[in-house]
Scaffold this active site. Structure first.
Site, PDB file in Angstrom:
ATOM      1  N   LYS A 155       6.167  77.085  -0.647  1.00 35.42           N
ATOM      2  CA  LYS A 155       7.611  77.254  -0.439  1.00 35.42           C
ATOM      3  C   LYS A 155       8.380  76.298  -1.347  1.00 35.42           C
ATOM      4  O   LYS A 155       9.379  76.671  -1.962  1.00 35.42           O
ATOM      5  CB  LYS A 155       7.970  77.047   1.046  1.00 35.42           C
ATOM      6  CG  LYS A 155       7.466  78.189   1.926  1.00 35.42           C
ATOM      7  CD  LYS A 155       7.564  77.906   3.421  1.00 35.42           C
ATOM      8  CE  LYS A 155       6.910  79.049   4.214  1.00 35.42           C
ATOM      9  NZ  LYS A 155       6.884  78.841   5.660  1.00 35.42           N
ATOM     10  N   GLN A 199       7.617  74.117   9.931  1.00 33.62           N
ATOM     11  CA  GLN A 199       6.439  74.960   9.809  1.00 33.62           C
ATOM     12  C   GLN A 199       5.678  75.031  11.130  1.00 33.62           C
ATOM     13  O   GLN A 199       5.449  74.012  11.778  1.00 33.62           O
ATOM     14  CB  GLN A 199       5.541  74.419   8.681  1.00 33.62           C
ATOM     15  CG  GLN A 199       4.359  75.301   8.329  1.00 33.62           C
ATOM     16  CD  GLN A 199       4.755  76.641   7.707  1.00 33.62           C
ATOM     17  OE1 GLN A 199       5.805  76.787   7.107  1.00 33.62           O
ATOM     18  NE2 GLN A 199       3.908  77.639   7.868  1.00 33.62           N
ATOM     19  N   ASP A 206      14.563  80.519   8.553  1.00 37.03           N
ATOM     20  CA  ASP A 206      13.400  81.262   9.047  1.00 37.03           C
ATOM     21  C   ASP A 206      13.827  82.393   9.979  1.00 37.03           C
ATOM     22  O   ASP A 206      13.025  83.261  10.314  1.00 37.03           O
ATOM     23  CB  ASP A 206      12.488  80.312   9.846  1.00 37.03           C
ATOM     24  CG  ASP A 206      11.201  79.986   9.123  1.00 37.03           C
ATOM     25  OD1 ASP A 206      10.792  80.770   8.244  1.00 37.03           O
ATOM     26  OD2 ASP A 206      10.597  78.947   9.438  1.00 37.03           O
TER      27      ASP A 206
HETATM   28  N1  GUN Z   1       3.941  79.830  10.340  1.00 37.12           N
HETATM   29  C1  GUN Z   1       3.499  81.045   9.941  1.00 37.12           C
HETATM   30  N2  GUN Z   1       4.490  81.747   9.358  1.00 37.12           N
HETATM   31  C2  GUN Z   1       5.587  80.951   9.389  1.00 37.12           C
HETATM   32  C3  GUN Z   1       6.925  81.115   8.924  1.00 37.12           C
HETATM   33  O1  GUN Z   1       7.316  82.152   8.368  1.00 37.12           O
HETATM   34  N3  GUN Z   1       7.750  80.052   9.130  1.00 37.12           N
HETATM   35  C4  GUN Z   1       7.347  78.923   9.747  1.00 37.12           C
HETATM   36  N4  GUN Z   1       8.232  77.964   9.908  1.00 37.12           N
HETATM   37  N5  GUN Z   1       6.117  78.752  10.196  1.00 37.12           N
HETATM   38  C5  GUN Z   1       5.240  79.755  10.020  1.00 37.12           C
END
Ligand code: GUN
Length: 290
Positions: free
Chosen positions: A52, A96, A119
């Protein structure tokens, strides 16, 4: 068979985002800034967060990673969230998941300012999405929509079976594909661990979205000729021929189904890169909305 190439499409969309950021920079505007909080040292989460940040850098965003030990308390993590909510320099941020077991992810998600929730996990954004109001769409479902749109996969009137009902993929993608719009206007069924007639459902599906986290779960004999497969699974299986001793596979047995489907996302290189790109689009939107 048409490969829904998320890696290639995300590169195209990232180039579009970069052009826009260059333009913002030329005009002295606000450069989008994405922050990510990661707790503990789950290798998969570390790799996602690195990706990211790398993608943010590629498109010219500012990015910050805040890494904390697994033993951080919920209160301390809430303070970090509060700090990011108040930090005018940060346009959007994510925490995350998964988090260590002593931290309730719902408390953390509820503490995120919905305006910075790139998100799309906060109930305000989820509810707005469900009501077809302006919202940050959750990144993975948004990435899937972008893919269906750019590859001109028709969803209107189609029967879709979504496997999995998680808050971050199964549930929101089922809402998005059923809601009025394009992509959308589909007839959606959600299947999960208690579903009794799975084979029958899969057999009738024009589009299957698989998000259950079970390696190569869906096989050739279960699907209809010409089905569209969106494989959200990222499962690691042992592979002695690889230096690292494992490889990543989806929830669908790609080699088994590839000659029967009309479109399919590979794993890796399908939905994964689109998730990151969708997050960048949400961050760009957050910075413009500021
Ligand atoms: N864990 C798995 N997919 C995601 C996501 O899209 N965002 C976040 N914050 N955690 C995740």
């Amino acid at each position: 068979m048409i490969l829904l190439d998320g890696k290639k499409l995300s590169k195209t969309i990232k180039e579009e985002i970069k052009l826009e950021v260059d333009e913002i920079r030329n005009q002295g505007g606000n450069i989008p800034h994405l922050a990510a909080v990661i707790v503990g040292d789950n290798p998969a989460s570390e790799s996602y967060v690195k990706n990211k940040a790398k993608s943010s850098d590629e498109v010219g965003f500012e990015s910050t990673i805040i890494k904390k030990d697994a033993n951080i308390s919920e209160e301390e993590l809430l303070e970090i969230v509060d700090g990011l909510n108040r930090n005018d320099d940060v346009d959007g941020f994510i925490v995350q998941l998964p988090l260590p077991r002593h931290i309730d992810p719902d408390n953390i998600i509820l503490a995120i300012d919905p305006k910075k929730d790139v998100d799309g996990f906060h109930p305000f954004n989820f509810g707005s999405m469900a009501q077809n109001l302006e919202a940050y769409l959750p990144a993975t479902p948004y990435g899937i929509l972008l893919m269906l749109e750019r590859y001109n996969v028709e969803t209107e009137g189609k029967s879709v079976v979504v496997l999995g009902r998680s808050n971050i993929v199964g549930s929101p993608i089922s809402i998005l594909l059923a809601r009025r719009g394009n992509p959308g206007n589909a007839t959606v069924t959600i299947a999960h661990s208690k579903t009794e007639n799975l084979d029958e459902l899969l057999q009738s599906a024009d589009i299957i979205v698989a998000a259950i986290g079970r390696a190569k779960f869906i096989k050739n004999h279960q699907i209809k000729e010409g089905a569209v497969i969106i494989d959200v699974g990222i499962n690691s299986i042992e592979d002695a021929t690889r230096k690292r001793g494992y490889r990543l596979v989806g929830d669908v047995d790609f080699d088994d189904v590839k000659d029967k489907v009309s479109h399919i996302t590979p794993v890796p290189g399908g939905v994964g890169p689109m998730t990151v790109t969708a997050l960048l689009l949400n961050t760009l939107k957050a910075s413009k909305n500021k």
